[in-house]
Structures are given as structure tokens and as C-alpha cells.
Design a protein around this motif. Structure first.
Motif, PDB file in Angstrom:
ATOM      1  N   ALA A  86      -1.347   3.406  20.891  1.00  8.52           N
ATOM      2  CA  ALA A  86      -2.388   2.864  20.017  1.00  8.52           C
ATOM      3  C   ALA A  86      -2.531   3.695  18.743  1.00  8.52           C
ATOM      4  O   ALA A  86      -2.650   3.152  17.641  1.00  8.52           O
ATOM      5  N   GLN A  87      -2.502   5.020  18.883  1.00  8.21           N
ATOM      6  CA  GLN A  87      -2.651   5.880  17.717  1.00  8.21           C
ATOM      7  C   GLN A  87      -1.439   5.767  16.794  1.00  8.21           C
ATOM      8  O   GLN A  87      -1.575   5.704  15.569  1.00  8.21           O
ATOM      9  N   THR A  88      -0.237   5.739  17.372  1.00  5.23           N
ATOM     10  CA  THR A  88       0.973   5.601  16.560  1.00  5.23           C
ATOM     11  C   THR A  88       0.995   4.259  15.843  1.00  5.23           C
ATOM     12  O   THR A  88       1.382   4.175  14.665  1.00  5.23           O
ATOM     13  N   LEU A  89       0.573   3.199  16.526  1.00  2.73           N
ATOM     14  CA  LEU A  89       0.523   1.878  15.904  1.00  2.73           C
ATOM     15  C   LEU A  89      -0.456   1.866  14.737  1.00  2.73           C
ATOM     16  O   LEU A  89      -0.203   1.250  13.696  1.00  2.73           O
ATOM     17  N   LYS A  90      -1.587   2.554  14.891  1.00  2.01           N
ATOM     18  CA  LYS A  90      -2.581   2.625  13.806  1.00  2.01           C
ATOM     19  C   LYS A  90      -2.006   3.384  12.609  1.00  2.01           C
ATOM     20  O   LYS A  90      -2.191   2.966  11.446  1.00  2.01           O
ATOM     21  N   GLU A  91      -1.308   4.486  12.866  1.00  2.00           N
ATOM     22  CA  GLU A  91      -0.703   5.235  11.770  1.00  2.00           C
ATOM     23  C   GLU A  91       0.377   4.424  11.070  1.00  2.00           C
ATOM     24  O   GLU A  91       0.490   4.444   9.831  1.00  2.00           O
ATOM     25  N   ASN A  92       1.179   3.694  11.849  1.00  2.00           N
ATOM     26  CA  ASN A  92       2.202   2.835  11.242  1.00  2.00           C
ATOM     27  C   ASN A  92       1.577   1.716  10.418  1.00  2.00           C
ATOM     28  O   ASN A  92       2.106   1.335   9.365  1.00  2.00           O
ATOM     29  N   ASP A  93       0.445   1.193  10.896  1.00  2.00           N
ATOM     30  CA  ASP A  93      -0.236   0.138  10.148  1.00  2.00           C
ATOM     31  C   ASP A  93      -0.785   0.672   8.822  1.00  2.00           C
ATOM     32  O   ASP A  93      -0.787  -0.049   7.813  1.00  2.00           O
ATOM     33  N   ASP A  94      -1.252   1.911   8.814  1.00  2.00           N
ATOM     34  CA  ASP A  94      -1.704   2.517   7.558  1.00  2.00           C
ATOM     35  C   ASP A  94      -0.548   2.653   6.568  1.00  2.00           C
ATOM     36  O   ASP A  94      -0.711   2.401   5.368  1.00  2.00           O
ATOM     37  N   GLU A  95       0.613   3.066   7.085  1.00  2.00           N
ATOM     38  CA  GLU A  95       1.797   3.172   6.219  1.00  2.00           C
ATOM     39  C   GLU A  95       2.198   1.799   5.683  1.00  2.00           C
ATOM     40  O   GLU A  95       2.518   1.648   4.491  1.00  2.00           O
ATOM     41  N   LEU A  96       2.161   0.797   6.546  1.00  3.10           N
ATOM     42  CA  LEU A  96       2.489  -0.563   6.125  1.00  3.10           C
ATOM     43  C   LEU A  96       1.474  -1.086   5.119  1.00  3.10           C
ATOM     44  O   LEU A  96       1.829  -1.789   4.168  1.00  3.10           O
ATOM     45  N   GLY A  97       0.196  -0.727   5.313  1.00  2.00           N
ATOM     46  CA  GLY A  97      -0.846  -1.198   4.402  1.00  2.00           C
ATOM     47  C   GLY A  97      -0.629  -0.731   2.974  1.00  2.00           C
ATOM     48  O   GLY A  97      -0.878  -1.491   2.018  1.00  2.00           O
ATOM     49  N   MET A  98      -0.172   0.518   2.785  1.00  2.00           N
ATOM     50  CA  MET A  98       0.086   1.012   1.433  1.00  2.00           C
ATOM     51  C   MET A  98       1.207   0.219   0.762  1.00  2.00           C
ATOM     52  O   MET A  98       1.140  -0.083  -0.439  1.00  2.00           O
TER      53      MET A  98
END
Length: 267
Positions: free
Chosen positions: A141-153
Motif C-alpha cells: 500500500a505504501q509503495t503504491l502510494k509513492e508510485n502514484d505520487d510519482e505518476l501524479g507529477m
């Protein structure tokens, strides 16, 4: 109504979480109006999804394309509402959304990028980017959230520059290293504490039985330096006292001169 469609699109990716162990969800959304397949089954093979992608993108509908690979992605990873907030936000703004909950088999994302380049030849020069995100661990869950932040930028930059198409799919399965944490039982903890307490007692007993000059340190480098400085200063003081004491003044130097020469000086 639009928010309901977004929620339904992501919910479709979570409807059959345990259908296949080697399956992953697929999401395609675009700012262009695309004609979606009539048969939108939520369980498809990788070949069927590949064919649908080629039909959707054959006309090169947008100027920019982003192919996102998320290794070890499962449909259950997207079930939580706050799992991928940036992906949800971009889905809300998209004009076309195409999702498949379970894709059995591995999609060839490199082949999809090559197809887009070939389809746009002679019309426009497309910008095709590939984004490989960090693999998800078993509890990711934490890794997915961090990846989503990277994707969001990246998505924010795409949204500022015009039309785009995003392909979000599960990448190849990869092993992830997990930090090992030893779980000790209470009995083991108690035994370790008891042994540590015994060792401390033995150390105290050995220290208590030592001779006085071995138990305490009476002469340290600091004390040695202070003693040397004290000897030097006392030597200087002693030399000064001797110099002052060696001064000799005759007693007649303080007598008043009463001779004829002194009277002339007074006149």
C-alpha cells in the motif's frame, strides 16, 4: 453522474480480485473521444486487450502517450479509495476511459509503444514515454502510494501540454526483497534480560574487589598538563621574587644633602 462513472470504472478493476493469480488490471484513458469496444468484458486475455488497444489507437488520436508499467499489480491494490488519488483525479478529467479488471497473461508494453509510433507515421510525430514504477511487495500500500505520487507529477505536466493518452497496466512479476524481522517470544526476552542482569552483577563484583589504585584513576593527562603549567608558572614567580629581592640601595641615597653645593642649588 460523472463521479459515479469514475467510481464504477475503478470498481470494475476490483470486482474479481482473485480470479487469476497471474492477472492484473488494465486502465486506458484519453482526452480524445475514442470509440470503445462493444464487448467490454472484465476478464480478458492479454491478446484480446492488445487487439482492443490497437483498434482504439490506430487513428493516433492524441499527440502524447504515456505507457505506465506497475509490476506486481493486482486488482485488489486499487480497491481502496485513497490507494491512487492522482490516478483517480486524472480519470475524472478524461473524455474516454477503458478498463479491464482482469487481464490474464502479460501485456507487451514495448509492443504497444512500437504500435503507437507506427500508427502515427505520416500524420504527426507522437511523443511516447514509458514510465516503469517500483514493484509492489506483498503488502504494497505504501509503495503504491509513492508510485502514484510519482505518476501524479508526470500527469500534471501532461495535462498542461494538451491532448494525451495514458495506458496503465501491470508490469512483469518481480520478486521484492522484504526486511526480515525476528519475532521473539516473551520467554526469550525474559531469558535475555536475566542473562544481561547476571553479567552486570558479575562486572560490578569484579570492579568492587579491585585495589584502590586500579579501581580509580588518580593521574590523568589533564592533571599532568596542569602540573607542568603550575611548575613553569611557579618558576617564573620565583625568579621574579629573587630579582626584586636582589636590588641593593645604599642608605645614604635617602639622606638630605646639607653641604654648600645643596645650598647653591636652593638659591
Amino acid at each position: 453522474m460523472r463521479l459515479f462513472r469514475i467510481a464504477a470504472a475503478l470498481a470494475a478493476c476490483c470486482a474479481s480480485t482473485h480470479a487469476f493469480s497471474d492477472s492484473s488490471p488494465f486502465i486506458l484513458f484519453s482526452t480524445a473521444g475514442l470509440e470503445l469496444p462493444a464487448d467490454s468484458k472484465q476478464i480478458q486475455s492479454s491478446g484480446e486487450v492488445q487487439s482492443s488497444i490497437q483498434k482504439l489507437l490506430a487513428s493516433c488520436p492524441t499527440e502524447r502517450y504515456l505507457v505506465v508499467s506497475q509490476p506486481n499489480l493486482n486488482a485488489g491494490d486499487l480497491s481502496a479509495k485513497d490507494a491512487v488519488p492522482n490516478l483517480r483525479r486524472s480519470l475524472e478529467k478524461a473524455q474516454t476511459r477503458y478498463t479491464v479488471a482482469e487481464v490474464a497473461g502479460q501485456l507487451d508494453l514495448k509492443e504497444i509503444s512500437a504500435f503507437i509510433q507506427k500508427s502515427c507515421e505520416g500524420s504527426v510525430q507522437p511523443l511516447v514515454d514509458e514510465l516503469d514504477l517500483a514493484p509492489l511487495p506483498s503488502n504494497g500500500a505504501q509503495t503504491l502510494k509513492e508510485n502514484d505520487d510519482e505518476l501524479g507529477m508526470v500527469l500534471e505536466q501532461y495535462e498542461r501540454e494538451g491532448s494525451y493518452t495514458i495506458i496503465y497496466a501491470g508490469g512483469p512479476r518481480k520478486e521484492t526483497s522484504e526486511t526480515y524481522r525476528a519475532d521473539f517470544q516473551d520467554a526469550v526476552h525474559q531469558e535475555l534480560k536475566r542473562q544481561l542482569h547476571i553479567a552486570q552483577k558479575r562486572a560490578e563484583n569484579r570492579t568492587r574487589n579491585l585495589p584502590l589504585f586500579e579501581k580509580y584513576q588518580y593521574f590523568s593527562p589533564g592533571i599532568f598538563t596542569a602540573l607542568i603549567a603550575f611548575v613553569i608558572l611557579m618558576s617564573i614567580l620565583y625568579a621574579g621574587i629573587l630579582a626584586v629581592a636582589s636590588l641593593e640601595v645604599p642608605y645614604g641615597a635617602f639622606d638630605k644633602e646639607m653641604g654648600p653645593a645643596a645650598q647653591k642649588k636652593q638659591q
